[in-house]
Design a protein around this motif. Structure first.
Motif, short mmCIF file in Angstrom:
data_model
loop_
_atom_site.label_atom_id
_atom_site.label_comp_id
_atom_site.label_asym_id
_atom_site.label_seq_id
_atom_site.Cartn_x
_atom_site.Cartn_y
_atom_site.Cartn_z
N GLU A 10 0.84 -1.20 0.00
CA GLU A 10 0.00 0.00 0.00
C GLU A 10 0.87 1.25 0.00
OE1 GLU A 10 -2.82 0.04 3.21
OE2 GLU A 10 -3.68 -1.89 2.60
N GLN A 11 1.87 1.27 0.87
CA GLN A 11 2.74 2.45 0.95
C GLN A 11 3.52 2.65 -0.34
OE1 GLN A 11 5.00 2.75 4.55
NE2 GLN A 11 3.17 3.04 5.76
N GLU A 12 4.00 1.57 -0.92
CA GLU A 12 4.74 1.65 -2.18
C GLU A 12 3.85 2.20 -3.31
OE1 GLU A 12 6.99 -1.40 -5.23
OE2 GLU A 12 6.84 -1.96 -3.11
N VAL A 13 2.64 1.68 -3.38
CA VAL A 13 1.70 2.11 -4.42
C VAL A 13 1.32 3.58 -4.23
CG1 VAL A 13 -0.68 1.78 -5.26
CG2 VAL A 13 0.81 -0.19 -4.90
N LEU A 14 1.09 3.99 -2.99
CA LEU A 14 0.74 5.39 -2.72
C LEU A 14 1.88 6.33 -3.11
CD1 LEU A 14 -1.13 5.10 0.69
CD2 LEU A 14 -2.12 5.61 -1.56
N ALA A 15 3.10 5.95 -2.78
CA ALA A 15 4.26 6.79 -3.13
C ALA A 15 4.40 6.89 -4.64
CB ALA A 15 5.53 6.22 -2.51
N MET A 16 4.21 5.78 -5.33
CA MET A 16 4.31 5.80 -6.80
C MET A 16 3.20 6.67 -7.40
SD MET A 16 5.52 1.88 -7.81
CE MET A 16 3.90 1.49 -8.31
N PHE A 17 1.99 6.57 -6.87
CA PHE A 17 0.89 7.38 -7.39
C PHE A 17 1.17 8.86 -7.19
CE2 PHE A 17 -2.96 9.82 -6.94
CZ PHE A 17 -3.58 9.55 -8.15
N ALA A 18 1.64 9.23 -6.00
CA ALA A 18 1.91 10.64 -5.71
C ALA A 18 2.92 11.22 -6.71
CB ALA A 18 2.42 10.81 -4.28
N GLU A 19 3.96 10.45 -7.01
CA GLU A 19 4.96 10.90 -7.99
C GLU A 19 4.38 10.94 -9.40
OE1 GLU A 19 8.47 8.47 -7.65
OE2 GLU A 19 8.60 8.81 -5.49
N GLN A 20 3.63 9.90 -9.77
CA GLN A 20 3.06 9.84 -11.10
C GLN A 20 2.08 10.99 -11.33
OE1 GLN A 20 -0.12 7.07 -11.87
NE2 GLN A 20 0.70 6.57 -13.90
N ALA A 21 1.28 11.31 -10.34
CA ALA A 21 0.30 12.38 -10.49
C ALA A 21 0.98 13.71 -10.79
CB ALA A 21 -0.56 12.49 -9.22
N VAL A 22 2.07 14.00 -10.11
CA VAL A 22 2.82 15.23 -10.35
C VAL A 22 3.37 15.24 -11.77
CG1 VAL A 22 4.91 16.52 -9.70
CG2 VAL A 22 3.37 15.66 -7.94
N ARG A 23 3.94 14.12 -12.19
CA ARG A 23 4.50 14.04 -13.55
C ARG A 23 3.42 14.22 -14.62
NH1 ARG A 23 7.11 9.47 -11.55
NH2 ARG A 23 5.80 8.15 -12.86
N LEU A 24 2.26 13.61 -14.41
CA LEU A 24 1.19 13.70 -15.41
C LEU A 24 0.62 15.11 -15.48
CD1 LEU A 24 -0.61 10.27 -14.89
CD2 LEU A 24 0.82 10.98 -16.82
N ILE A 25 0.45 15.76 -14.35
CA ILE A 25 -0.04 17.15 -14.35
C ILE A 25 0.97 18.04 -15.07
CG2 ILE A 25 -0.57 19.15 -12.90
CD1 ILE A 25 -2.82 17.14 -12.80
N ALA A 26 2.25 17.86 -14.81
CA ALA A 26 3.28 18.65 -15.49
C ALA A 26 3.28 18.37 -16.99
CB ALA A 26 4.66 18.35 -14.89
N ALA A 27 3.09 17.12 -17.36
CA ALA A 27 3.06 16.75 -18.78
C ALA A 27 1.86 17.38 -19.48
CB ALA A 27 3.04 15.24 -18.94
#
Length: 124
Positions: free
Chosen positions: A39-56
């Motif tokens: 759960e913690q790993e998935v949450l950390a990955m999502f938080a990073e991915q969300a920032v990258r996708l918004i920037a993209a």
């Protein structure tokens, strides 16, 4: 009916009533089979991915619809249903050519809320 078909375990649907948190932790637990470390790993990955996708989305406006679609799927997977709904609204705005700035702002706000919730969870 064969015994195999009678004994299928079904995944419950997300709640129909709104929850008080930007994350449905019960859904997340089901998706990770109750593995707290995962759960913690998935949450950390999502938080990073969300920032990258918004920037993209800002850098590649022509790809905004596809990027919103990707974010929507990831958000549904972790139980961030407000983010998924906002991403779906942005997809629609792109498709019909209206209200895109408003939809993007709503998505950014939903992402900020879920990232704050994730940060709190990851601190524990």
């Amino acid at each position: 009916m064969t015994p195999e078909l009678q004994r299928m375990d079904w995944m419950p649907s997300p709640p129909l009533a709104p929850i008080d948190s930007p994350l449905d932790l019960d859904h997340l637990s089901r998706m990770t089979l109750g593995d707290a470390e995962l759960e913690q790993e998935v949450l950390a990955m999502f938080a990073e991915q969300a920032v990258r996708l918004i920037a993209a989305m800002a850098a590649l406006p022509a790809e905004t619809g596809a990027l919103a679609h990707k974010l929507k799927g990831s958000a549904r997977g972790i139980g961030a249903f407000a983010v998924a709904d906002a991403a779906a609204s942005l997809e629609t705005a792109v498709r019909i050519g209206r209200n895109q700035p408003h939809a993007l702002a709503a998505l950014k706000e939903a992402v900020a809320e879920v990232r704050a919730a994730i940060a709190t969870i990851l601190k524990h």
